[in-house]
Design a protein around this motif. Structure first.
Motif, PDB file in Angstrom:
ATOM      1  N   VAL A 185       0.857  -1.276   0.134  1.00 26.99           N
ATOM      2  CA  VAL A 185       0.086   0.192   0.102  1.00 26.99           C
ATOM      3  C   VAL A 185       0.793   1.301  -0.084  1.00 26.99           C
ATOM      4  O   VAL A 185       0.659   2.329  -0.507  1.00 26.99           O
ATOM      5  N   GLY A 189       1.270   4.400  -2.778  1.00 28.17           N
ATOM      6  CA  GLY A 189       0.821   5.583  -2.345  1.00 28.17           C
ATOM      7  C   GLY A 189       2.127   6.356  -3.075  1.00 28.17           C
ATOM      8  O   GLY A 189       1.989   7.414  -3.526  1.00 28.17           O
ATOM      9  N   THR A 233       0.651  10.501  -4.094  1.00 27.64           N
ATOM     10  CA  THR A 233       0.103  10.614  -3.008  1.00 27.64           C
ATOM     11  C   THR A 233       0.598  11.256  -1.911  1.00 27.64           C
ATOM     12  O   THR A 233       1.568  11.346  -1.495  1.00 27.64           O
ATOM     13  N   ALA A 238      -2.603  11.129   3.371  1.00 31.66           N
ATOM     14  CA  ALA A 238      -3.492  10.084   2.458  1.00 31.66           C
ATOM     15  C   ALA A 238      -2.890   8.910   2.734  1.00 31.66           C
ATOM     16  O   ALA A 238      -3.518   7.837   2.974  1.00 31.66           O
ATOM     17  N   SER A 248      -4.185   5.197   4.482  1.00 26.77           N
ATOM     18  CA  SER A 248      -4.553   3.826   3.780  1.00 26.77           C
ATOM     19  C   SER A 248      -3.763   2.721   4.646  1.00 26.77           C
ATOM     20  O   SER A 248      -3.848   1.793   4.732  1.00 26.77           O
ATOM     21  N   LEU A 308      -5.151   1.887   7.726  1.00 26.45           N
ATOM     22  CA  LEU A 308      -6.328   1.048   7.658  1.00 26.45           C
ATOM     23  C   LEU A 308      -6.088  -0.417   7.230  1.00 26.45           C
ATOM     24  O   LEU A 308      -6.338  -1.349   7.766  1.00 26.45           O
ATOM     25  N   SER A 309      -4.868  -0.429   6.551  1.00 28.29           N
ATOM     26  CA  SER A 309      -4.492  -1.817   6.077  1.00 28.29           C
ATOM     27  C   SER A 309      -3.635  -2.610   7.336  1.00 28.29           C
ATOM     28  O   SER A 309      -3.666  -3.994   7.402  1.00 28.29           O
ATOM     29  N   GLU A 336     -12.032  -1.234   0.420  1.00 25.80           N
ATOM     30  CA  GLU A 336     -10.755  -0.652   1.164  1.00 25.80           C
ATOM     31  C   GLU A 336     -10.861  -1.099   2.489  1.00 25.80           C
ATOM     32  O   GLU A 336     -10.050  -1.128   3.406  1.00 25.80           O
TER      33      GLU A 336
END
Lengths: 250, 116
Positions: free
Chosen positions: A69, A73, A78, A82, A86, A89-90, A220
């Motif tokens: 991830v 990014g 990115t 941001a 992510s 979250l992962s 996601e």
């Protein structure tokens, strides 16, 4: 750390248990993880990530999905905030895994700082392996046993990333595919074989079914949702319909 | 502020530390603080264990059904078949992991060589 004057001489020393932990490196699951990192090194190189950065993320993150991830990014340009979101979250899945493993490896005397240090080395493979093997060590040596295994595993894979990055040439697609497929089939059989309680098997089935469903609805958050809903549902089911063998506690 | 925003040798490392290390280890540390208080035999432990297991199971399903890389080009039916037959062989052999893994792998490789 003081030890009592050896009433349990047969149980060995910390050095011995560290070495016994290390020995788990020569095993199928460790080999499987290494092949996954062979794949990661190739991916990092193809994505234009520098060698030093690829090695640095392996050492500091030590969770393959989060590393993939992060690279996505980076190559997508990115922003930091941001990418942070992510990756975070992962990685939520690591929390319940660490929680259960910590409860199994700590003894009364284990210091929190030791556990915080060791927790960095917990990822899916080391969790599955440790859940399977940690009971071979007596409780007062479990942190040592886990350290011997997990710290070695991480160090070795950093070396693999460097070596593969430098020397990798074309690996045949069939070989790569077979290597990638080892991971799920190992997790599947190992989790089931080492389930000491019916609840674990129910939770497995729930996760296997809900994972793909949530992936279609909310890619996601699929793992998170499958874990939460599947885990809670399995827990409630196990409470409500106790099996013929045992109730809920291990 | 992306990966190439600051032209200095240390910026990529700081970027990886914040967006990678911190974003990941924060959950591990939270897990430690929670696990320190949890009794291995308590209901709360079983609930967390159940959630962790369902999560890993979802990872398994994702790797088989929605793979990336070299497996992405193989047929879904081949991957599903290899996993299911492998798991069945594992059960039939008295839960011998080596049996399940070899059967699953053999089916996958054969299928790939046949062009599925």
């Amino acid at each position: 750390m003081q030890k009592p004057p050896e009433p349990a001489a047969s149980q060995g020393t910390h050095l011995l248990w560290y070495a016994r932990g290390m020995r788990n490196i020569i095993s199928l699951p460790a080999f499987i993880l290494m092949s996954a990192f062979v794949g990661f090194a190739g991916f990092a190189r193809e994505s234009g990530i520098e060698l030093a950065h690829a090695a640095f993320m392996t050492a500091t993150i030590w969770a393959l999905p989060a590393q993939v991830v992060l690279i996505a990014g980076i190559t997508g340009g990115t922003t930091l905030a941001a990418v942070f979101v992510s990756v975070a979250l992962s990685s939520v899945r690591l929390m319940p895994m660490v929680t259960t493993l910590v409860a199994e490896i700590r003894s009364e005397k284990t210091r929190t700082i030791t556990l915080l240090f060791l927790s960095h080395f917990i990822a899916v493979t080391s969790w599955v392996m440790a859940s399977e093997r940690i009971h071979r060590a007596p409780r007062q040596f479990r942190t040592t046993y886990f350290a011997g295994f997990a710290v070695t595993l991480t160090s070795l894979n950093i070396a693999i990333v460097v070596l593969v990055y430098v020397f990798a040439t074309g690996i045949p697609v069939t070989v790569l595919g077979a290597l990638f497929f080892l991971t799920p089939i190992y997790f599947l059989t190992s989790l089931w074989a080492t389930a000491r309680h019916r609840l674990v098997k129910i939770a497995m089935i729930a996760g296997l079914v809900l994972g793909p469903l949530f992936h279609l609805v909310a890619p996601e958050f699929d793992l998170l949702l499958a874990g939460l809903f599947g885990g809670v549902a399995a827990f409630l089911y196990d409470r409500k319909f106790p099996g013929d063998t045992r109730g809920s506690a291990t | 502020m992306n990966f190439t925003a600051i032209d200095a040798w240390w910026w990529p490392y700081l970027f990886i530390l914040i967006a990678g290390w911190f974003a990941t280890d924060i959950w591990r540390y939270a897990g430690v603080l929670l696990g320190r208080k949890l009794d291995e035999t308590s209901a709360a432990f079983m609930l967390v264990r159940s959630i962790a297991t369902a999560l890993v199971a979802a990872v398994i399903a994702r790797l088989v059904i929605f793979p990336s890389g070299a497996l992405a080009e193989t047929a879904l039916l081949l991957r599903l078949g290899a996993a299911i037959v492998g798991f069945a062989a594992f059960l039939l052999a008295g839960q011998k992991m080596a049996v399940g893994i070899s059967v699953g792998l053999a089916i996958l490789v054969t299928g790939m060589l046949l062009g599925f």
